[in-house]
Design an enzyme around this catalytic site. Structure first.
Site, PDB file in Angstrom:
ATOM      1  N   HIS A 264      32.743  44.096  64.633  1.00 22.82           N
ATOM      2  CA  HIS A 264      33.880  44.937  64.250  1.00 22.82           C
ATOM      3  C   HIS A 264      34.941  44.097  63.526  1.00 22.82           C
ATOM      4  O   HIS A 264      35.354  44.409  62.410  1.00 22.82           O
ATOM      5  CB  HIS A 264      34.465  45.587  65.513  1.00 22.82           C
ATOM      6  CG  HIS A 264      35.647  46.470  65.277  1.00 22.82           C
ATOM      7  ND1 HIS A 264      35.549  47.843  65.253  1.00 22.82           N
ATOM      8  CD2 HIS A 264      36.951  46.200  65.062  1.00 22.82           C
ATOM      9  CE1 HIS A 264      36.748  48.373  65.019  1.00 22.82           C
ATOM     10  NE2 HIS A 264      37.622  47.384  64.904  1.00 22.82           N
ATOM     11  N   GLU A 265      35.365  43.031  64.171  1.00 20.79           N
ATOM     12  CA  GLU A 265      36.420  42.197  63.581  1.00 20.79           C
ATOM     13  C   GLU A 265      35.922  41.498  62.313  1.00 20.79           C
ATOM     14  O   GLU A 265      36.698  41.274  61.376  1.00 20.79           O
ATOM     15  CB  GLU A 265      36.951  41.179  64.597  1.00 20.79           C
ATOM     16  CG  GLU A 265      37.552  41.781  65.880  1.00 20.79           C
ATOM     17  CD  GLU A 265      38.629  42.829  65.646  1.00 20.79           C
ATOM     18  OE1 GLU A 265      39.317  42.783  64.606  1.00 20.79           O
ATOM     19  OE2 GLU A 265      38.777  43.729  66.512  1.00 20.79           O
ATOM     20  N   HIS A 268      36.571  43.840  59.509  1.00 20.61           N
ATOM     21  CA  HIS A 268      37.972  43.750  59.065  1.00 20.61           C
ATOM     22  C   HIS A 268      38.171  42.499  58.213  1.00 20.61           C
ATOM     23  O   HIS A 268      38.823  42.524  57.164  1.00 20.61           O
ATOM     24  CB  HIS A 268      38.905  43.640  60.283  1.00 20.61           C
ATOM     25  CG  HIS A 268      39.176  44.941  60.996  1.00 20.61           C
ATOM     26  ND1 HIS A 268      39.687  46.038  60.360  1.00 20.61           N
ATOM     27  CD2 HIS A 268      39.055  45.290  62.306  1.00 20.61           C
ATOM     28  CE1 HIS A 268      39.860  47.036  61.253  1.00 20.61           C
ATOM     29  NE2 HIS A 268      39.479  46.595  62.429  1.00 20.61           N
TER      30      HIS A 268
END
Ligand code: ZN
Length: 502
Positions: A264-265, A268
């Site tokens: 997820h990160e 980003h």
């Protein structure tokens, strides 16, 4: 004009330097700082952000913007400088229309409110935070009313993180989505639950971290311009084009926490890493909205990271790393386990299908509070009745209910939740376009190759930073407006197949 533009850029560079220095301090606070550093760090962060803010809202910036507007209007619409001037104009208006006394009152108040929440939550005491929340609501309305041209009182608050998105549009989209999701969740949860017990065996920390980082690097996370460290609540932060950090947390008795948090990160981070270096140190060198940012974290975490194709490639490797836990578990069983759908009370534990229901409950309640159709004192009851109607669940206490999320207790009410679900919706919308351009992407993912997908995203989204708004990116890539159709096709396609629902 060139001189004035350079003067403006020089101020923006310095503002950005101050903000990035604050980001480094915040990152350190959340990763390695000993507890004793808290007071000093709080002072340092507040001084840096105050100096950055003052520098940005200086009347000199307003004067430069006024002088440069005719120049911006004379340039082609998608010229970098024209876009920069217009984005800075919007940021400047937003930053200067709210009186600094009101902002100071808000910051002081939410700091106290957050403190109260940290005490109220463990003692399950909503009454303790109710007066704080009432004042937060009042201050949130005052901030919205600094922008009196709105169609809906929540619009200016939503605009702070999802620029250009309107309450009426989001409401309609969420309502359409809810109509589809509630029966889908019901149909799935009527069926026997897949076994996921093997995800809760002992998974040593370092092996989890190594596996997650390996996948993130194969995605395209650039370790020459980034690194991962541990924290309590994972986040991504950028210190500029050359240094973009991600954080994760590891639970040795839960395999799906660290890995999916890393993916997820990393999503980003890859967005920020893909922004054109020429935009660095300006307000254009950011993700364009929380929704678009979240679309990228979710795309890499869920659409790719929880896909069958991804695990066709990675599951044999994972079995080699954790043979004692997974040698007896088939790929199909593993795939079903990491995609298990269940009704739960906790947003952050929710699966891909139910997650949006949690978000939409919070979004709708925020809107009702701002409109005055719901009072703070009735919030716990309203919360519980929505959980009953949407998920068929009743929280046993407010800890797992209205006291659950930090958002309302640490910032304004309104504008903080829609980005999560907009992100999910946009993740499918953009992925669908990437697939149209490159139908080979799923087959490549099954080979552990992500370059085509990453390249499409860089070309069409990442490189632009804030140059285009979310709605403009959607228009540029799809030719149309935000729609939930690709997301519904994705969810129905994946989960009806997975659960054998016709
Ligand atoms: Zn995120």
């Amino acid at each position: 004009m060139k001189n004035k533009l350079q003067n403006l850029k020089n101020i923006l560079y310095e503002v950005d330097d101050l903000q990035k220095a604050a980001a480094v301090l915040y990152w350190d606070q959340s990763t390695y700082m000993p507890a004793g550093g808290a007071v000093g760090r709080g002072n340092q962060l507040s001084t840096l952000s105050k100096v950055a803010h003052e520098k940005f809202v200086d009347t000199a910036v307003g004067k430069l913007l006024d002088d440069l507007q005719p120049y911006a209007d004379s340039l082609p619409d998608d010229d970098d400088d024209a876009r920069l001037i217009n984005v800075v104009r919007r940021d400047y208006d937003k930053a200067t229309k709210v009186p600094s006394t009101l902002l100071a009152e808000l910051y002081g108040h939410v700091a106290a409110s957050y403190q109260a929440w940290t005490k109220a939550r463990p003692s399950n005491d909503f009454e303790m935070v109710r007066p704080y929340l009432e004042k937060t609501l009042d201050l949130s309305r005052q901030i919205a009313n600094c922008f009196p041209d709105y169609d809906h009182i929540a619009d200016p608050l939503i605009d702070r993180s999802d620029e250009g998105m309107k309450t009426a549009v989001i409401r309609q989209i969420f309502s359409d989505l809810r109509t589809e999701l509630v029966p889908l969740v019901q149909a799935i949860t009527d069926l026997p639950e897949p076994d996921n017990s093997f995800l809760f065996k002992h998974y040593p920390e370092q092996k989890q971290l190594d596996f997650g980082m390996k996948a993130a690097i194969q995605y395209g996370f650039d370790t020459h311009r980034g690194r991962q460290d541990k924290t309590h609540h994972p986040f991504m932060t950028s210190f500029g084009h050359g240094d973009i950090r991600i954080t994760t947390r590891v639970n040795e008795h839960r395999f799906d926490d660290a890995l999916f948090s890393t993916l997820h990160e990393a999503g980003h981070a890859m967005y920020e890493m893909g922004i054109r270096p020429e935009l660095d140190r300006t307000p254009l060198a950011n993700g364009t909205s929380s929704g678009v940012h979240e679309s990228q974290s979710r795309l890499w975490e869920n659409i790719v990271g929880r896909s069958y194709e991804f695990w066709q490639h990675y599951y044999p490797q994972l079995q080699t790393v954790f043979p004692e836990n997974l040698n007896d578990v088939s790929l199909d069983a593993f795939y079903r386990a990491i995609n298990k759908v269940s009704k739960s009370l906790i947003r952050t534990d929710a699966d891909e299908v139910t997650y949006n229901l949690h978000v939409m409950i919070r979004f709708d309640l925020s809107i009702q509070l701002l409109e005055g159709t719901l009072e703070v004192k009735d919030l716990p009851e309203a919360w519980n009745s929505r959980y009953q109607s949407d998920l068929g669940l009743q929280a046993p206490n407010d800890v797992d209910g209205v006291l659950q999320d930090v958002h309302w207790y640490s910032g304004v009410i309104g504008g903080s939740f829609q980005g999560y679900t907009l992100g999910n919706i946009m993740s499918s919308l953009f992925y669908e376009q990437a697939l149209k351009a490159h139908p080979s992407i799923p087959a490549e993912i099954a080979q552990g190759e992500f370059g085509t997908l990453h390249g499409w995203l860089r070309e069409n989204l990442y490189q632009h930073g804030r140059k285009y708004t979310a709605n403009e990116l959607i228009k540029r890539t799809t030719g149309g407006d935000l729609t939930i159709t690709p997301y519904l096709n994705y969810l129905h396609g994946k989960f009806r197949k997975l659960y054998n629902i016709s």
